[in-house]
Design a protein around this motif. Structure first.
Motif, PDB file in Angstrom:
ATOM      1  N   ILE A 244       0.864  -1.189   0.000  1.00 52.09           N
ATOM      2  CA  ILE A 244       0.000   0.000   0.000  1.00 52.09           C
ATOM      3  C   ILE A 244       0.893   1.229   0.000  1.00 52.09           C
ATOM      4  N   ALA A 245       1.069   1.849  -1.133  1.00 50.81           N
ATOM      5  CA  ALA A 245       1.986   2.990  -1.259  1.00 50.81           C
ATOM      6  C   ALA A 245       1.275   4.277  -0.871  1.00 50.81           C
ATOM      7  N   ASN A 246       1.166   4.520   0.438  1.00 48.22           N
ATOM      8  CA  ASN A 246       0.442   5.717   0.885  1.00 48.22           C
ATOM      9  C   ASN A 246       1.097   6.390   2.081  1.00 48.22           C
ATOM     10  N   ALA A 247       2.393   6.160   2.271  1.00 48.22           N
ATOM     11  CA  ALA A 247       3.047   6.758   3.438  1.00 48.22           C
ATOM     12  C   ALA A 247       4.461   7.201   3.091  1.00 48.22           C
ATOM     13  N   ASP A 248       4.922   8.229   3.797  1.00 46.16           N
ATOM     14  CA  ASP A 248       6.302   8.690   3.654  1.00 46.16           C
ATOM     15  C   ASP A 248       7.134   8.034   4.747  1.00 46.16           C
ATOM     16  N   GLN A 249       7.999   7.092   4.360  1.00 50.39           N
ATOM     17  CA  GLN A 249       8.794   6.379   5.342  1.00 50.39           C
ATOM     18  C   GLN A 249       9.960   7.225   5.856  1.00 50.39           C
ATOM     19  N   MET A 250      10.326   6.977   7.106  1.00 49.02           N
ATOM     20  CA  MET A 250      11.425   7.730   7.725  1.00 49.02           C
ATOM     21  C   MET A 250      12.775   7.279   7.183  1.00 49.02           C
ATOM     22  N   LYS A 251      12.947   5.961   7.044  1.00 47.66           N
ATOM     23  CA  LYS A 251      14.188   5.393   6.516  1.00 47.66           C
ATOM     24  C   LYS A 251      15.417   5.905   7.268  1.00 47.66           C
ATOM     25  N   ALA A 252      15.380   5.824   8.578  1.00 49.01           N
ATOM     26  CA  ALA A 252      16.534   6.240   9.371  1.00 49.01           C
ATOM     27  C   ALA A 252      17.724   5.336   9.085  1.00 49.01           C
ATOM     28  N   GLU A 253      18.901   5.920   9.079  1.00 46.88           N
ATOM     29  CA  GLU A 253      20.122   5.141   8.851  1.00 46.88           C
ATOM     30  C   GLU A 253      21.066   5.351  10.035  1.00 46.88           C
ATOM     31  N   GLU A 254      21.714   4.281  10.458  1.00 46.92           N
ATOM     32  CA  GLU A 254      22.651   4.370  11.568  1.00 46.92           C
ATOM     33  C   GLU A 254      23.977   3.722  11.179  1.00 46.92           C
ATOM     34  N   VAL A 255      25.067   4.322  11.623  1.00 44.32           N
ATOM     35  CA  VAL A 255      26.395   3.731  11.438  1.00 44.32           C
ATOM     36  C   VAL A 255      26.807   3.171  12.792  1.00 44.32           C
ATOM     37  N   LEU A 256      26.360   1.943  13.056  1.00 52.03           N
ATOM     38  CA  LEU A 256      26.546   1.369  14.384  1.00 52.03           C
ATOM     39  C   LEU A 256      28.006   1.078  14.695  1.00 52.03           C
ATOM     40  N   THR A 257      28.767   0.657  13.684  1.00 53.70           N
ATOM     41  CA  THR A 257      30.166   0.328  13.918  1.00 53.70           C
ATOM     42  C   THR A 257      30.914   1.526  14.488  1.00 53.70           C
ATOM     43  N   GLU A 258      30.735   2.670  13.870  1.00 56.69           N
ATOM     44  CA  GLU A 258      31.404   3.892  14.314  1.00 56.69           C
ATOM     45  C   GLU A 258      30.957   4.277  15.717  1.00 56.69           C
ATOM     46  N   SER A 259      29.666   4.127  16.001  1.00 54.18           N
ATOM     47  CA  SER A 259      29.144   4.457  17.321  1.00 54.18           C
ATOM     48  C   SER A 259      29.725   3.544  18.388  1.00 54.18           C
ATOM     49  N   LEU A 260      29.826   2.245  18.077  1.00 57.87           N
ATOM     50  CA  LEU A 260      30.385   1.303  19.032  1.00 57.87           C
ATOM     51  C   LEU A 260      31.815   1.666  19.399  1.00 57.87           C
ATOM     52  N   VAL A 261      32.625   1.914  18.384  1.00 56.06           N
ATOM     53  CA  VAL A 261      34.038   2.238  18.603  1.00 56.06           C
ATOM     54  C   VAL A 261      34.163   3.519  19.428  1.00 56.06           C
ATOM     55  N   ASN A 262      33.389   4.540  19.070  1.00 51.13           N
ATOM     56  CA  ASN A 262      33.456   5.812  19.777  1.00 51.13           C
ATOM     57  C   ASN A 262      33.013   5.668  21.233  1.00 51.13           C
ATOM     58  N   ASN A 263      31.942   4.918  21.453  1.00 52.37           N
ATOM     59  CA  ASN A 263      31.425   4.750  22.808  1.00 52.37           C
ATOM     60  C   ASN A 263      32.407   3.988  23.686  1.00 52.37           C
ATOM     61  N   LEU A 264      32.962   2.902  23.155  1.00 50.27           N
ATOM     62  CA  LEU A 264      33.906   2.113  23.940  1.00 50.27           C
ATOM     63  C   LEU A 264      35.174   2.889  24.245  1.00 50.27           C
ATOM     64  N   SER A 265      35.574   3.752  23.318  1.00 45.40           N
ATOM     65  CA  SER A 265      36.741   4.594  23.562  1.00 45.40           C
ATOM     66  C   SER A 265      36.440   5.618  24.652  1.00 45.40           C
ATOM     67  N   ARG A 266      35.246   6.164  24.624  1.00 47.96           N
ATOM     68  CA  ARG A 266      34.851   7.204  25.570  1.00 47.96           C
ATOM     69  C   ARG A 266      34.741   6.660  26.997  1.00 47.96           C
ATOM     70  N   ILE A 267      34.262   5.425  27.162  1.00 49.14           N
ATOM     71  CA  ILE A 267      34.044   4.884  28.501  1.00 49.14           C
ATOM     72  C   ILE A 267      35.164   3.946  28.943  1.00 49.14           C
ATOM     73  N   LYS A 268      36.254   3.918  28.178  1.00 50.11           N
ATOM     74  CA  LYS A 268      37.380   3.053  28.511  1.00 50.11           C
ATOM     75  C   LYS A 268      37.906   3.386  29.910  1.00 50.11           C
TER      76      LYS A 268
END
Length: 473
Positions: A244-268
């Motif tokens: 049913i083509a009747n909605a505008d999808q959000m289509k969020a994109e995430e770069v999880l790899t980068e977030s993981l590395v940054n978070n683990l570095s920050r809380i090391k």
């Protein structure tokens, strides 16, 4: 082409001083070679673009169908994370216009069929099983649910109340509390790191649910898995026309790899004690791994099996639980996804043993310990993993689900054919290399769920937080 899987009984390996000699009582039993065919999965497309993956078997008149739509939790964008759970429960139990509330599920039950809905991170899935003779009726009910959904206000409020009760009780179990809080830290800034709240749940309106639901049914990327006495050509006709083509999808994109590395570095070096007055503390250490198709995948799998993933065959269970009696359970688990991977090491122990257990958990993954692993231990782990390989094919549904997962993770087309070979190629040097890179305690985030009195013995690097405090800082 036929491939042989050799089921080998271990009889003559000499393990390290820590290991038990296991399997003596079956050492004289021999197994015939298992002749094994890699299943031939049929792939086709309906006219609307829906892809069908089928592995049929006419021996028994039952069909299993799994309709997967590539729209899920990752697409909520900045919306409240609670919407996916509330929509899932409300949608499933609201029925359709023709079959309101639980009357739709009752129709499935009358036919002896099963029907379920799930909304996960990547996709929304409807799973069905039914007798072949009832297929026309099953398809009618399925289309009614998908096209003529009836989100009922009374059902929405009932489900909202149930989910609220779950949120209120979610801190009762130390293990589930600990896993939730460590993920909150490691996945901070991503949708996976968002935690449900009562206020967020209460703020979701019926209109928001309808909007998100319409985005799901509008998604054009869809796959149908068919096993049992199924006819793909017939299902191609059934499935066409329900987009049913009747909605505008959000289509969020995430770069999880980068977030993981940054978070683990920050809380090391900055660890957390979640204060909870319990007699049994939960200890977890979590870190990042490469994505599924990384060349290090095989060595990581072998080392994880030896350290904590092999159950009673692993060092964590033998040294922490069996030999010293310090834990009720202990182990490790890997999770490989398309763009990232994670590993967590865990133990449930008495509060007074927490510091000792945490020290052992770290010692058993340090570089100098991994460097002492023996060739016989490596061989034993490789044989165990390759012997377990056959269970990937224990039923047709699992075969299709795994095949789709491997495709989504961009694994090599011959991944399964060479899996055992690649496991067997892992060397002791490989174990040391991946251990230093991914298992190093210095690169892991540590979280303990236990009484406040543990703070002094754990050290200044541990920050005390309450179960509902944000653990990402």
């Amino acid at each position: 082409m036929k491939y042989l899987i050799h089921l080998i009984i271990l009889t003559s390996f000499t393990f390290s001083a820590f290991a038990y000699q296991m399997g003596d009582f079956v050492k004289d039993i021999t197994f015939k070679d298992l002749v094994f065919n890699f299943p031939n999965i049929a792939v086709t497309k309906a006219t609307d673009g829906t892809e069908l993956l089928s592995l049929t078997n006419k021996d028994f008149p039952i069909v299993f169908a799994e309709f997967q739509v590539y729209y899920g939790r990752k697409n909520i964008g900045n919306g409240n994370t609670e919407i996916t759970r509330l929509l899932k429960d409300s949608w499933e139990f609201s029925g359709s216009k023709a079959y309101p509330k639980d009357s739709l599920l009752q129709e499935f039950e009358k036919l002896g069929a099963t029907f379920s809905l799930s909304i996960d991170y990547d996709k929304t899935t409807i799973s069905m099983s039914y007798l072949k003779k009832d297929e026309a009726r099953i398809v009618e009910l399925f289309r009614s649910f998908w096209i003529e959904s009836n989100l009922d206000n009374e059902v929405i409020e009932t489900m909202r109340s149930r989910i609220a009760d779950e949120i209120k009780r979610r801190n009762d179990n130390p293990t589930s509390l600990g896993m939730r809080k460590i993920k909150e830290r490691v996945f901070d800034g991503t949708i996976l790191g968002k935690v449900s709240s009562l206020s967020g749940l209460e703020s979701i309106t019926r209109d928001q649910l309808i909007q998100f639901q319409s985005e799901i049914v509008s998604e054009k990327k869809r796959i149908l898995l068919l096993t049992g006495d199924a006819e793909p050509e017939t299902w191609k006709k059934y499935i066409t026309g329900i987009t049913i083509a009747n909605a505008d999808q959000m289509k969020a994109e995430e770069v999880l790899t980068e977030s993981l590395v940054n978070n683990l570095s920050r809380i090391k070096g900055k660890h957390v004690l979640v204060e909870k007055e319990v007699s049994q503390a939960f200890v977890v250490m979590m870190g990042a791994l490469p994505r599924h198709n990384d060349p290090d995948f095989y060595a990581i799998q072998v080392l994880n099996y030896m350290i904590g993933g092999g159950g009673f065959n692993s060092y964590y269970m033998r040294e922490i639980r069996n030999n010293r009696g310090l834990a009720y359970s202990a182990g490790s688990q890997t999770d490989f996804q398309k763009g990232y991977g994670t590993i967590h090491f865990y133990a449930m122990t008495k509060a007074e043993s927490t510091v000792e257990v945490l020290g052992l958990m770290k010692d058993l993954i340090k570089e100098d310990f991994i460097a002492k692993l023996q060739q016989a231990e490596l061989k034993r782990a490789q044989i165990a993993i390759t012997n377990q390989f056959v269970f990937l094919f224990s039923d047709s549904k699992k075969v299709l689900q795994n095949d789709l997962r491997f495709r989504e993770h961009e694994m090599s087309p011959d991944y399964l054919i060479h899996f055992r070979e690649n496991i067997e190629k892992v060397t002791l040097e490989d174990l040391v290399r991946v251990g230093k890179k991914y298992f190093n305690p210095q690169g892991l985030s540590v979280l303990v769920v236990g009484p406040k009195s543990l703070k002094e013995s754990l050290g200044v690097q541990f920050q005390i937080i309450q179960p509902e405090e944000n653990a990402s800082k």
